[in-house]
Design a protein around this motif. Structure first.
Motif, short mmCIF file in Angstrom:
data_model
loop_
_atom_site.label_atom_id
_atom_site.label_comp_id
_atom_site.label_asym_id
_atom_site.label_seq_id
_atom_site.Cartn_x
_atom_site.Cartn_y
_atom_site.Cartn_z
N LYS A 64 -5.50 -15.96 -12.98
CA LYS A 64 -4.09 -16.07 -12.61
C LYS A 64 -3.77 -15.35 -11.30
N LEU A 65 -4.60 -14.35 -10.94
CA LEU A 65 -4.25 -13.44 -9.85
C LEU A 65 -5.03 -13.75 -8.58
N HIS A 66 -4.31 -13.87 -7.48
CA HIS A 66 -4.93 -14.07 -6.17
C HIS A 66 -4.14 -13.23 -5.17
N HIS A 67 -4.65 -12.03 -4.91
CA HIS A 67 -3.92 -11.10 -4.04
C HIS A 67 -4.94 -10.21 -3.33
N PRO A 68 -4.69 -9.88 -2.06
CA PRO A 68 -5.67 -9.09 -1.31
C PRO A 68 -5.92 -7.70 -1.89
N HIS A 69 -5.01 -7.18 -2.74
CA HIS A 69 -5.21 -5.85 -3.31
C HIS A 69 -5.53 -5.90 -4.81
N VAL A 70 -5.93 -7.07 -5.29
CA VAL A 70 -6.44 -7.23 -6.65
C VAL A 70 -7.86 -7.76 -6.55
N VAL A 71 -8.79 -7.15 -7.26
CA VAL A 71 -10.17 -7.61 -7.20
C VAL A 71 -10.24 -9.06 -7.66
N SER A 72 -11.01 -9.89 -6.97
CA SER A 72 -11.01 -11.33 -7.25
C SER A 72 -12.18 -11.73 -8.14
N LEU A 73 -11.95 -12.76 -8.94
CA LEU A 73 -12.98 -13.33 -9.82
C LEU A 73 -13.84 -14.31 -9.02
N GLN A 74 -15.17 -14.20 -9.17
CA GLN A 74 -16.09 -15.08 -8.47
C GLN A 74 -16.80 -16.06 -9.41
N GLY A 75 -16.85 -15.73 -10.70
CA GLY A 75 -17.50 -16.61 -11.67
C GLY A 75 -17.69 -15.89 -12.99
N TYR A 76 -18.09 -16.65 -14.02
CA TYR A 76 -18.35 -16.04 -15.32
C TYR A 76 -19.28 -16.96 -16.11
N GLY A 77 -19.92 -16.39 -17.13
CA GLY A 77 -20.85 -17.16 -17.95
C GLY A 77 -21.38 -16.31 -19.08
N LEU A 78 -22.35 -16.84 -19.82
CA LEU A 78 -22.96 -16.15 -20.96
C LEU A 78 -24.45 -15.96 -20.68
N TRP A 79 -25.00 -14.84 -21.23
CA TRP A 79 -26.39 -14.51 -20.95
C TRP A 79 -26.97 -13.75 -22.14
N PRO A 80 -28.27 -13.99 -22.49
CA PRO A 80 -29.18 -15.03 -21.98
C PRO A 80 -28.67 -16.42 -22.36
N PRO A 81 -29.03 -17.44 -21.61
CA PRO A 81 -28.45 -18.77 -21.83
C PRO A 81 -28.71 -19.33 -23.22
N ARG A 82 -29.93 -19.15 -23.77
CA ARG A 82 -30.26 -19.78 -25.05
C ARG A 82 -29.62 -19.07 -26.23
N GLU A 83 -29.64 -17.75 -26.23
CA GLU A 83 -29.04 -16.97 -27.32
C GLU A 83 -28.13 -15.92 -26.70
N PRO A 84 -26.93 -16.31 -26.29
CA PRO A 84 -26.06 -15.38 -25.56
C PRO A 84 -25.70 -14.15 -26.38
N ARG A 85 -25.89 -13.01 -25.77
CA ARG A 85 -25.46 -11.75 -26.36
C ARG A 85 -24.44 -11.03 -25.47
N PHE A 86 -24.38 -11.47 -24.21
CA PHE A 86 -23.49 -10.81 -23.26
C PHE A 86 -22.66 -11.84 -22.50
N ALA A 87 -21.44 -11.45 -22.20
CA ALA A 87 -20.62 -12.22 -21.28
C ALA A 87 -20.80 -11.62 -19.89
N ILE A 88 -20.88 -12.47 -18.89
CA ILE A 88 -21.05 -12.02 -17.51
C ILE A 88 -19.78 -12.40 -16.73
N ILE A 89 -19.14 -11.40 -16.14
CA ILE A 89 -18.01 -11.65 -15.26
C ILE A 89 -18.43 -11.21 -13.86
N VAL A 90 -18.43 -12.15 -12.93
CA VAL A 90 -18.83 -11.87 -11.55
C VAL A 90 -17.57 -11.68 -10.72
#
Length: 604
Positions: A64-90
């Motif tokens: 929702k947020l796009h502002h020069p003083h708010v850290v921006s989202l670059q991507g997200y996914g789950l890892w490891p791909p076959r049996e995800p145990r972690f969420a990855i927020i880039v």
């Protein structure tokens, strides 16, 4: 329940990103600096069973947020791909320092503080305009970029927005208690016993927290304090904070007034919005004069490098508003004068050595010069003295990988035959037996000591008598900060910096195991104040001439998890574990299972 990953080794590949180093750690995940196609990114790993809906919450907010003083989202996914145990927020990587570190190291002026706070206020204005609340505004969640100084607001993990489901069932939403607004504590007092009561935070809560941050920047202290939690809450509800310009005479009156308006007791009397804060800060900056460019606090200098006397410290404590805090770079300790004709001391840092290590070297030299055959491997005399055991049990990321020993029995190639009680085991060094009993740590057998002496004597023989090339010396690892909140979490459980306690890699008879550089665990032996026995301590091993361990996360047998900052010690109390003969690899080593841990404020 396992905590989030303590540390991923540099070079690890995660969803196409290459991990470079750890940036920070919290109760639900760990943030790493990673690269992709030559560009830096902040990679946040969240352990799915523990993070729950926080992953979806943070991603939804950042989208929702796009502002020069708010850290921006670059991507997200789950890892490891076959049996995800972690969420990855880039996320966007902000090359800079947390606001508290920036202030302590830079000792900023009123003008610089105002400009940084303007950035944060603008970020909050954009956030609130999108119907989003941050709910955890504090110094640790604000980064000041190194290149040009602008600030960015980050970590929306406990943020909220219209239509979002509650993260908890508690009467108060998640937040850092020191930054909660009076209306939250007032609601808590009134409805604590009402079933289903829920406090709804608003923009005014974020503004109150911003006021607490500004007060600390201006004065070096919090606006409210108390002997205990109840006293602190009472202070927030009823006491008027001392105006910042009275605590610190270098604070401009106009800026002090802006701060106090953010700390009004009710939302109705507080500054009404983040946009109003922006306008107020811009207004005071227009009237700023040269006094706004003087550092707010006294700097550390030659006259302040030594410790103050107890009397002076008591006097300053009793008259706190009269004295400014000190900030800025500390002056280096003054070197003692060198007597005439003496060789000046080395200026480069050298690794510390224990008296035991020096005694071993001296003993080896004496025995060599008298013709003793140390490399024959004969058993020592029955009266041999064993080393005194110094680390005895008298009293926020789980790893994604484990440091394991190779499968199968491995031959021991030590120069000295090791007794049966020291045979190597092929086992995972992070294994903990359920309900393991309390095991007192006994001193190592005399022949274990002999193996250390033999290795040292062999090195001395090669270098001093045969002229062989000296062994390749790998320096200890560089300094590293503790995880955020680690010192506080340890203190809350009765563990203070400098305290030490016994730990083991595996619960079994004392023996030698093989470990690898990277993630590892040790197990606390016996209770350590409020830390129960069998608490798992996670972190990573660093293989050098010794095996160093930096433990950054604790998980109790009941599943409670929190950050820690613990150095791995040998049984004798030295930092790092001695390497046993049989493995000269730069990434693996053989070590003794009995160890210790020491609470530290930072990793040396």
């Amino acid at each position: 329940m396992r905590p989030p990953p303590a540390i991923l080794a540099p070079g690890a590949e995660v969803l196409g990103y290459t991990v470079e180093r750890q940036l920070g750690q919290g109760g639900f995940g760990t943030v790493y600096l990673a690269s992709n196609a030559g560009q830096p990114f902040a990679l946040k790993l969240l352990y799915l069973p523990r993070a729950g809906e926080r992953v979806e919450r943070e991603v939804s907010i950042l989208l929702k947020l796009h502002h020069p003083h708010v850290v921006s989202l670059q991507g997200y996914g789950l890892w490891p791909p076959r049996e995800p145990r972690f969420a990855i927020i880039v996320m966007e990587y902000v090359d800079g320092r947390r606001l508290d570190l920036w202030a302590d190291e830079e000792n900023p002026s009123a003008r610089r503080v105002t400009r940084v706070l303007l950035d944060v206020a603008r970020a909050l204005a954009a956030t609130h305009a999108e119907g989003v609340l941050h709910r955890d505004v504090k110094e640790a969640n604000i980064m000041v970029r190194a290149s040009d100084g602008p600030a960015k607001l980050l970590d929306f993990g406990i943020g909220d927005y219209t239509g979002a489901r509650d993260l908890t069932v508690d009467i108060l939403p998640p937040a850092t208690p020191e930054f909660r607004a009076p209306e939250a504590w007032r609601y808590f007092r009134q409805y604590a016993r009402v079933l289903g009561a829920r406090y709804e935070a608003g923009a005014a809560d974020d503004l109150w927290a911003l006021g607490v941050v500004l007060y600390w920047l201006l004065t070096g202290r919090r606006p409210f304090d108390g002997e205990d939690d109840a006293d602190f809450i009472e202070a927030v509800l009823t006491r008027t904070p001392v105006p910042p310009h009275e605590v610190n005479e270098r604070v401009p009156h106009a800026l002090s007034d802006v701060c106090l308006r953010l700390l009004e007791k009710t939302p109705e009397t507080r500054t009404p919005s983040a946009l109003a804060v922006v306008a107020a800060l811009e207004e005071v900056l227009r009237g700023a004069d040269a006094a706004w460019d003087v550092p707010l606090c006294d700097a550390f200098g030659e006259d302040t490098a030594t410790t103050e006397s107890a009397l002076d410290s008591v006097e300053k404590w009793m008259n706190r508003p009269r004295h400014r805090p000190r900030r800025g770079m500390r002056a280096p300790p003054e070197a003692p004068p060198t007597p005439a004709g003496a060789t000046p001391p080395e200026t480069t840092a050298k690794p510390r050595h224990s008296l035991r290590a020096w005694a071993v070297v001296v003993t080896a030299l004496v025995l060599i010069t008298t013709g003793a055959l140390l490399l024959r491997g004969a058993a020592g005399p029955s009266g041999a003295v064993t080393l005194r055991q110094e680390v005895a049990p008298t009293d926020k990321s789980t790893q994604s990988d484990r440091a394991v020993a190779p499968n199968g029995t491995e031959a021991i190639t030590a120069a000295v035959a090791l007794p049966a009680t020291l045979q190597e085991v092929a086992a995972t060094v992070t294994t903990q037996l359920p309900e393991a009993p309390y095991l007192p740590l006994s001193s190592k057998p005399a022949k274990k000591v002999r193996s250390v002496m033999t290795r040292t004597a062999g090195m001395v023989t090669c270098t001093a008598l045969l002229g062989c090339p000296g062994p390749q010396v790998r320096p200890p690892p560089p300094p590293e900060p503790c995880p955020v909140g680690a010192v506080k979490a340890m203190k809350e459980r009765g563990v203070r910096t400098g305290d030490s306690h016994g730990a083991v890699f595996v619960f079994s008879s004392p023996q030698i195991i093989r470990v690898h550089e990277g993630p590892a665990q040790v197990i606390l032996v016996g209770p350590w104040n409020d830390l129960p026995s069998n608490t798992e301590l996670s972190g990573r091993l660093i293989v050098r001439d010794r095996v160093y361990g930096r433990l950054t996360w604790a998980t109790t047998p009941k599943g409670d998890s929190f950050p820690v900052c613990l150095d791995l010690l040998s049984e004798e109390g030295d930092r790092g574990m001695a390497r046993e003969p049989g493995d000269d690899s730069p990434t693996s080593a053989r070590i003794y299972t009995t160890a210790g841990v020491k609470a530290v404020r930072e990793f040396e």
